[in-house]
Motif scaffolding. Sequence first.
Motif, mmCIF file in Angstrom:
data_model
loop_
_atom_site.group_PDB
_atom_site.id
_atom_site.type_symbol
_atom_site.label_atom_id
_atom_site.label_comp_id
_atom_site.label_asym_id
_atom_site.label_seq_id
_atom_site.Cartn_x
_atom_site.Cartn_y
_atom_site.Cartn_z
ATOM 1 N N TYR A 50 54.496 -16.543 8.959
ATOM 2 C CA TYR A 50 54.480 -17.368 7.743
ATOM 3 C C TYR A 50 55.792 -18.127 7.565
ATOM 4 N N MET A 53 56.012 -21.085 9.731
ATOM 5 C CA MET A 53 55.138 -22.182 9.313
ATOM 6 C C MET A 53 55.590 -22.797 7.990
ATOM 7 N N GLY A 54 56.563 -22.148 7.335
ATOM 8 C CA GLY A 54 57.101 -22.737 6.100
ATOM 9 C C GLY A 54 56.395 -22.334 4.823
ATOM 10 N N HIS A 55 55.844 -21.141 4.804
ATOM 11 C CA HIS A 55 55.189 -20.664 3.574
ATOM 12 C C HIS A 55 56.220 -20.574 2.449
ATOM 13 N N ARG A 57 56.520 -18.887 -0.224
ATOM 14 C CA ARG A 57 56.900 -17.574 -0.765
ATOM 15 C C ARG A 57 57.830 -16.798 0.160
ATOM 16 N N ALA A 76 58.046 -29.144 5.024
ATOM 17 C CA ALA A 76 56.843 -28.540 4.444
ATOM 18 C C ALA A 76 55.903 -28.124 5.580
ATOM 19 N N PRO A 77 54.995 -27.204 5.287
ATOM 20 C CA PRO A 77 54.072 -26.733 6.332
ATOM 21 C C PRO A 77 53.321 -27.864 7.030
ATOM 22 N N ASP A 78 52.901 -28.867 6.258
ATOM 23 C CA ASP A 78 52.139 -29.948 6.900
ATOM 24 C C ASP A 78 53.007 -30.752 7.854
ATOM 25 N N ALA A 81 53.269 -28.825 10.977
ATOM 26 C CA ALA A 81 52.032 -28.954 11.753
ATOM 27 C C ALA A 81 52.027 -30.270 12.509
ATOM 28 N N ARG A 82 52.533 -31.315 11.860
ATOM 29 C CA ARG A 82 52.540 -32.610 12.530
ATOM 30 C C ARG A 82 53.564 -32.667 13.652
ATOM 31 N N PHE A 86 51.735 -24.628 15.415
ATOM 32 C CA PHE A 86 50.426 -24.161 14.963
ATOM 33 C C PHE A 86 50.465 -22.668 14.698
ATOM 34 N N LEU A 87 49.810 -22.265 13.627
ATOM 35 C CA LEU A 87 49.695 -20.839 13.325
ATOM 36 C C LEU A 87 48.231 -20.451 13.199
ATOM 37 N N VAL A 111 47.098 -34.361 12.085
ATOM 38 C CA VAL A 111 48.041 -33.927 13.119
ATOM 39 C C VAL A 111 48.098 -34.899 14.292
ATOM 40 N N PHE B 348 48.208 -23.410 1.363
ATOM 41 C CA PHE B 348 49.050 -23.177 2.541
ATOM 42 C C PHE B 348 48.225 -23.298 3.820
ATOM 43 N N GLU B 351 47.572 -26.947 4.423
ATOM 44 C CA GLU B 351 48.830 -27.608 4.783
ATOM 45 C C GLU B 351 49.247 -27.259 6.201
#
Lengths: 258, 396
Positions: A50, A53-55, A57, A76-78, A81-82, A86-87, A111, B348, B351
């Motif tokens: 997590y 991936m940049g969660h 929390r 940020a998570p997105d 991803a770009r 990948f998680l 992506v 999340f 995202e």
Amino acid sequence: MATDALFEIQDLHVSVEGKEVLKGVTLNIRPGEVHAIMGRNGSGKTTLSYALMGHPRYQITKGRVLLGGQDLAGLAPDERARRRLFLAFQYPVAVPGVTVANFLRSSIRAVRGDEIPAREVRKLIVAEAQALGIPDSFMSRSLNDGFSGGERKRLETLQMRLLRPRVAVLDETDSGLDIDALRVVSERIESLRSPERGVLLITHYQRMLDYVKPDQVHVFLDGRIVKSGGADLALELEKKGYDWLGVQDAGMGSGART
Amino acid sequence: MNSARPAWLESEQGRLKGVLSSLALPGRKEEGYRYTSLKDLQVGVAQAPAASGSIGPGEGAAWEALRAQGVYLADLLTAARERTDSLREALKLPRQLEKDPFAIAALANATAALFVQIPAGLKVDGVVSLKSLHPTGAEFPRLVILDVGAGAEVELIEEQMGEEQVAAGADGLACGLWLVRVGENAKARLSSVQYWGQNTRSFERRYLSAAKGAELRLLDAAFGGSQWQCRLETECLGEGARIEVKVAVRGSGAQRFDTWVSALHGVPRTSSSVEHWAAVGGRAKSTFNGNLVITPEGVQTDAFQKSRSLLLSREAEANAVPKLEIATDDVKCAHGASVSPVGDDQLFYLESRGIPRAEAERMIIDGFTEPVVSLLPTEGARERAMKAAASKRGDA
Ligand SMILES: Nc1ncnc2c1ncn2[C@@H]1O[C@H](COP(=O)(O)OP(=O)(O)OP(=O)(O)O)[C@@H](O)[C@H]1O
Ligand SMILES: [Mg+2]
């Protein structure tokens, strides 16, 4: 060594809800490598995934993560991803009302942009889904909604295939799969192995590592890597468990967590 | 339109008006009205000619082409003359709605009414598309009667439009009644989309029955009005009958939505499925009141009910009250309800697949109307519904 690393985790400390869960994790994946992480329940493996991936929390209190030499801090998570991180989730969440088809199209577009012509996208999805034994009828269902454990894992694998990551972190993608599915999913992961790509595979069992041979195996205990070795280490762990490593685990101990 | 009202219709509607005036409106304590206030409501006050509103062809609908295929489509008075017997039969209120003041009001006062008959065996080519128009401030009793003959197939949509500009205090009242009977082995796919003006209080009543081997699907989407209570009474009348209902409401401001569904299974081997989706923002409220009734004869019923609500603001509210009344063990039933805000974990997850947060949020919210909207039978209807949903985003 650090210069040709694809994915560098450097002295990573992570807190969740004010509690320090990762206590300094360092790990380097070079292009083309597959690394496996094994470790007790509650030792922090999912927390690591997590945090990578940049969660929001999961707070990084110290250390950093570099993908292709670029620091991921503040992304940020997105955005991660770009950048082709990948998680595959250990527990993929259900999103009622959002169909699998709509979701896959949106994420491919997000992506991979215009890399694939719009009319090819559907074909690509169908072909990859077929290879994973995901029936066409799943496409119109709500995302992960009412999916069995194994179905969710197949769908995670499908997403990994479709998004073509540079680094894929797979959190217990093998758990919940039946024997045949394990083989098929493993084969899909293995065939993604390439000189540019890296894989971090979190697992409890040797089984998947028979198909996806790791270059390195790391043992995770209480928020740290306590031992690293070659593929043989996984076999040894399978035989002996974790006690012989002689590390006091402040986590759940050897009892299974449900 | 021919304005001559046959004596039998005159007397039947007169009788219903009598019933209506003797009925007290249900109070908050009554089953079904716990979440719907009837305060300051007067039903059936408007005299028929004064209350206006219309049901006409929807966009692109070629009623002539439908008639050429053999579909019967006529207003109440024409039908009363031309199809006296079948209309008299079709006008009978099922016992579920016998004492329902709104069903009675719609029937007694209907100023706009349509009788649609699909002859046995006819597989209708094209969609029967209706547009109901509710003028500002008026009382609008409305009636749609659909008889689908054995083995026939039909797709029908009614879009309910209201005027947007409503003078302060000019509350409108819309009472709509659908009486739908689907014959043996027939197939009917029905949709209703509600866009009443913002001060309109509306009470929809639909009776849907499926005979042996019949398949009936109803989509109900609601966006407009200040208050909407939709009571759906479904009934499987013969073996193998299947009724599927999907309702989506999208509320904002101070809107009130109350979806009240009763599914009755009184014969062996029938099935029903009820899905309710509600996304409410602002100070809006949504209620789902689900009743599943299986009589001792209803063996091997397969019934499903699920309500999901998404809260888009702190002040929005949603309730789900599923009730089961099952008098036999030999059944397969599943039901459930959930009420929650947009989940952090869901955001999340999306995202992490490259979808920016704002878009992820939009996908999750739209996901509560899409299961219904995406199935609407015409491109135009889908577009209007998506636009209506999108226009509420600011109030999330
Ligand atoms: N959001 C959270 N709130 C509170 N505690 C958390 C949270 N996330 C993780 N933890 C705690 O952090 C520790 C590590 O959990 P994590 O899920 O990372 O373990 P894991 O190694 O993935 O375990 P498993 O093998 O069971 O999947 C556990 O003690 C867990 O309870
Ligand atoms: Mg875990």
